[in-house]
Design a protein around this motif. Structure first.
Motif: not given
Length: 223
Positions: A209-223
């Motif tokens: 989940e530590h990795v998945n949280s980072a994944h979601r956080g970055l995807l939320a901002h990348v077009p």
């Protein structure tokens, strides 16, 4: 855009030194994602031959940090949603295995190193935190987990994506530093505690989940 000259290469091994200096320039943001890397300019700036630069670029291409194409030349990788999904999917699987393995194999000194890195993160956040510095500590923490796991092939798999993860985390911080700063200490402190004395399945879920949280956080901002 002018390709940066981030310091002259030493004698450790010109290809490796060249790769190190170019990598540092990329991770410092001197060449943005998608930016060009010109062999002649790099050779001049680093004070080495084009052959050494070419070998250094090949090292970085193996790390996945740059791409070479006949019609485009050599560029830093773009950060696209597909890139993010692929890299973080691999990282989630690797980090899960590294964490649960380290739980069984870590020495007291290695556990102390993890705690020390968390303490350094906390001090950084309490002061005047710099995003790249926190990301460097974040990566160092995970490096230490892989060392503690003591699995050579697992560590080699981590190294194959490590530079990409570092670049993506820097991008995540650039796009949403407040969110990252608020979570980075607690998340790594929880991981360190679970590696020391946590229940195995809880640790596995937490690491993933530590990795998945980072994944979601970055995807939320990348077009």
């Amino acid at each position: 855009m002018t390709t940066p000259a981030p310091g002259r290469a030493g004698r450790r091994g010109l290809a490796e030194e060249s790769a190190d200096r170019i990598r540092e320039a990329i991770l410092a943001g001197e060449v943005p994602p998608g930016g060009p890397l010109r062999e002649v300019e790099l050779a001049t700036g680093l004070g080495v031959g084009r052959g050494s630069v070419r070998e250094g670029l090949w090292i970085l291409e193996r790390e996945g940090l740059i791409r070479s194409a006949w019609h485009r030349g050599t560029t830093v990788i773009d950060i696209t949603p597909d890139d993010i999904r692929e890299v973080y999917a691999v990282r989630a699987a690797l980090d899960r295995l590294a964490a649960v393995t380290a739980r069984d194999t870590a020495t007291e000194a290695q556990l102390g190193e993890l705690d020390g890195l968390v303490g350094t993160m906390a001090a950084e956040v309490a002061g005047n935190p710099a995003g790249p510095r926190l990301v460097a500590l974040d990566i160092a923490f995970h490096d230490a987990v892989y060392v503690a796991a003591g699995n050579r092939r697992l560590t080699e798999a981590w190294r194959a994506v490590r530079s990409q993860v570092h670049l993506f985390q820097l991008r995540r911080v650039a796009l949403g530093f407040t969110h990252y700063r608020a979570r980075v200490v607690d998340e790594h402190r929880e991981l360190a505690g679970l590696i020391r004395s946590g229940e195995r399945e809880t640790l596995a879920r937490t690491a993933e989940e530590h990795v998945n949280s980072a994944h979601r956080g970055l995807l939320a901002h990348v077009p």
